[in-house]
Structure formats: C-alpha cells, structure tokens
Design a protein around this motif. Sequence first.
Motif, PDB file in Angstrom:
ATOM      1  N   TYR A  84      14.309  48.505  38.305  1.00 14.80           N
ATOM      2  CA  TYR A  84      13.160  48.116  38.556  1.00 14.80           C
ATOM      3  C   TYR A  84      13.027  46.604  38.357  1.00 14.80           C
ATOM      4  O   TYR A  84      12.271  46.780  39.302  1.00 14.80           O
ATOM      5  CB  TYR A  84      12.906  49.128  37.124  1.00 14.80           C
ATOM      6  N   GLN A 101      13.872  46.331  41.922  1.00 19.61           N
ATOM      7  CA  GLN A 101      12.901  46.124  42.251  1.00 19.61           C
ATOM      8  C   GLN A 101      11.957  45.986  42.504  1.00 19.61           C
ATOM      9  O   GLN A 101      11.311  45.769  43.567  1.00 19.61           O
ATOM     10  CB  GLN A 101      12.584  47.960  42.780  1.00 19.61           C
ATOM     11  N   ASP A 130      12.161  42.559  44.692  1.00 20.29           N
ATOM     12  CA  ASP A 130      12.923  42.593  45.912  1.00 20.29           C
ATOM     13  C   ASP A 130      11.325  42.713  47.009  1.00 20.29           C
ATOM     14  O   ASP A 130      10.810  42.165  47.979  1.00 20.29           O
ATOM     15  CB  ASP A 130      13.378  44.518  46.282  1.00 20.29           C
ATOM     16  N   GLU A 131      10.029  44.427  45.943  1.00 17.29           N
ATOM     17  CA  GLU A 131       8.872  44.021  46.885  1.00 17.29           C
ATOM     18  C   GLU A 131       8.596  42.837  46.811  1.00 17.29           C
ATOM     19  O   GLU A 131       7.472  42.664  47.734  1.00 17.29           O
ATOM     20  CB  GLU A 131       8.076  44.893  45.951  1.00 17.29           C
TER      21      GLU A 131
END
Length: 423
Positions: free
Chosen positions: A200, A203, A206-207
């Motif tokens: 999480y 992620q 990365d976003e």
Amino acid sequence: MTQLRSASLPLLELNHVLRFSLYSRWMFVAVLGSSTLVFYLLHLNLPLLPLAAVAIGVAVINLWLNRDWRLGRPVRRLLACGLLLDVLALGLVLGLTGGASNPLAVLFLLPLMMAALVCSPGVAWGLTGIATGLYLLLFFWHLPLPAGEHAGHGGHEALFNLHLVGMWLTFALSAGLITACVSRLVRILGERERRLNQAYRRQDSDERLLVLAMEAASLTHQLSTPLNNLFLLNEELRETPDLPREVQEDLQLAHSQLEQCADILRRLKSQSQAEREPVRLYRTLGERLAQWQNLRPEVRVEWQHSNMAQDRTVRLSPLFWPALFNILNNAADAGEGRIELHTRFHTNGDWELGVHNRTGVLSEAQLRRAGLDQFDSDKPAGLGLGVWLSHATLSRLNGRLELSNHAEGGVYARILLPLEPIS
C-alpha cells in the motif's frame, strides 16, 4: 512455477500441505506398526493381524499418493483422497480397539480441521459427514478392549485407568498439533499484513511519482519555448556591436547557463527510456563525483572506499545517479560543505554506500517516515522532495535508503543496492 493455493485459505501453499500430510501419514503408520509389535510382545488379546493390515494398507496408499504427486497429478484431488484415507483408517483402528470408548476418537478432528483449511467447502463438509457417521457407527460396531485375566472390578478399573491415560495423551497430541497449526497461521497472517502495508505504501508512492512525472513532463514541454526564446535573445545581444567587456562576459555566462538548462531538459526526457548499462562502478562514481563538484565547488567530499583494485563492472541504471545526488545535495546543504562518503561490497553482492554529514539532526517523526513522506524543507525554496524521490527511485531499483542520526553527530544516509555483475 506458480504455487497452488488453498481454495478456502489462500495463505497456504497446497504443495507444502500435501507434503506435510504425507509425512504425517508415515508417522501414523510407524506408530500403529510399532504399537502392534508391542501388543504382540506383551501377548495382549488384540486383533493384531487386522491392525497390521491397516498399517500396511495406509503405507501402500500413501506410496501411491506420493507417486501421483511426483507425476504432477492434481494436488487438490490428492489432498482430498489422503484426508479421506485418514478418516477411514482411523475409523478401522478405533473399531478394532474399543470403538467410541477409545479416547483416540478425538483424532477425527485433525483431518477435518485440515480439510476445512485447505479443501473446498463441499469436500470439507463431505468428510465431516463421513467422520460423524463412522463415529456413530463405532457405538454399535466395535471390538471391545481386553480387560485382562480378571474380568471383575479390577478389570473395569484397569480399563478406566487406560481410558484416562489415553484421554490425556490424545489431549496433549491434539493441543500440540492445533497450537502448531494456529501459530503458523498467525505468523503467515502477520507476514501477509506486513507485506500488504508495504504494498500500500509503495502504491501510494508510485501514484505520487506518476503525478510528479506527469507534471515534470508538462513543465519540460512548457519550458522549451521560453528557453528557445532566451537563446535567441542572448544570441542577438551578443551580436550587438561595441558592448562593454563586462556585459559580454555576463552574456557568455548566461549562454553557458542556458546550455546547462537545455542539457538538463534533454537528460530529463531521456530518463524515461533509461536502461541498466554496464559501468565500471568506482571509476564511474569518481567521474560523477567530479562532475557534481564542478557544480558544488564549495563542498569537500572525503571518499573512504575499499581498494580501487577491487572495482567491479556491473549493470547499473542511470536512474541511480539522480537519486544519489539528491542525497549528496541534502547532505552538503546540511553539513556545512563537508561530506564523508563510505562504500563497500557485501558478501551477497549488495553495494553499500553511506553519506555522512557532521551537522544537523532528524527528529523522531522524520526518522519514522524517512523516505515515505515529503519532509518539510528548511532550505530556501526547498520543496522537500529530494529524500522522497531518492527513496522511491532506489525502491524501484530493488534497493533501499535508510536514514539515521549518527552517534558522532549529524545524519547518516545508508544506501543498499543489489548489483548485477558482469563476468
């Protein structure tokens, strides 16, 4: 090869469960066979030949299951067949040794618990129905345990004592197995939770990186037009006759700075197609440090490295260098122009690079979120993105960045990066 997972509990790998059930069945055969031999030597009035036949039958079928597993037969089917074998074999042994009065009847719970963990609901409920029916049948069909030579009060007391001892042994065995299984599941769940949290966080990182990359690409495109205009204006001004010498020098300096900006934009565009390339690690690091010090001449870098003769040729992504120089710039700004650089190779092939500045300190909150969130920067016009970008880049390269307050003062940044050697 893809690992098969349980239908009801996807944390368990079915191949591991099948291997465990095969080994457990061999233990059952060994215990039953040795017990039969002991009963024979003690001249106990028990059906020894049927018990031995059950042990041999379980061993033969277990060999067949093991062979089919080696041949690549469906693991789920083999697991269901094995658990059915366990239930039937246990029912036969109990029927030959006292039926429902045998305290070992509680062992019916073990294959049912495993079926509930790794099999489909239909198979689990089917085995439960079979085990329940067998247990009920044992009340009516069984061979009684021998009471000994005296069938009076002493014989019944001996049977009762045997029943109590058997209940205790069964409880100890069941408690140990259940505790082992549940403890294993708790560890698996904890590890899964930890990996999910890491996923999480990655992620989310990365976003944010994607948003930042899109902004950077947009700004790169937008900067091209004014940069070209500045080039044209600079050329026109430099061609103006009778300019004072000081103005000409300023225009030349402005031209070199514009060239540097254009080079930065070109490199920014090329980073999206960056691939790992073979480099001579320490030699390339020395060259990059020299280029960086041309931009930061006020910074003194003390590089403490192992023997340069131990330099290695490795594959290294060009994305590593911006991540490193983000750390170096932060250390140079916080360390009053002095940086210590430490490099060494680990025995597993990882490369460790440490950056130490002698001044400054990170708060506990900053250390807890180091590399995961953007810091509040104390530098003029600082966005606090350097450490976060470096952490995200190194993470994508399968490396990691660790920040800590050094015992001798200042902040220590430790970079660990797995390298692909070239023979």
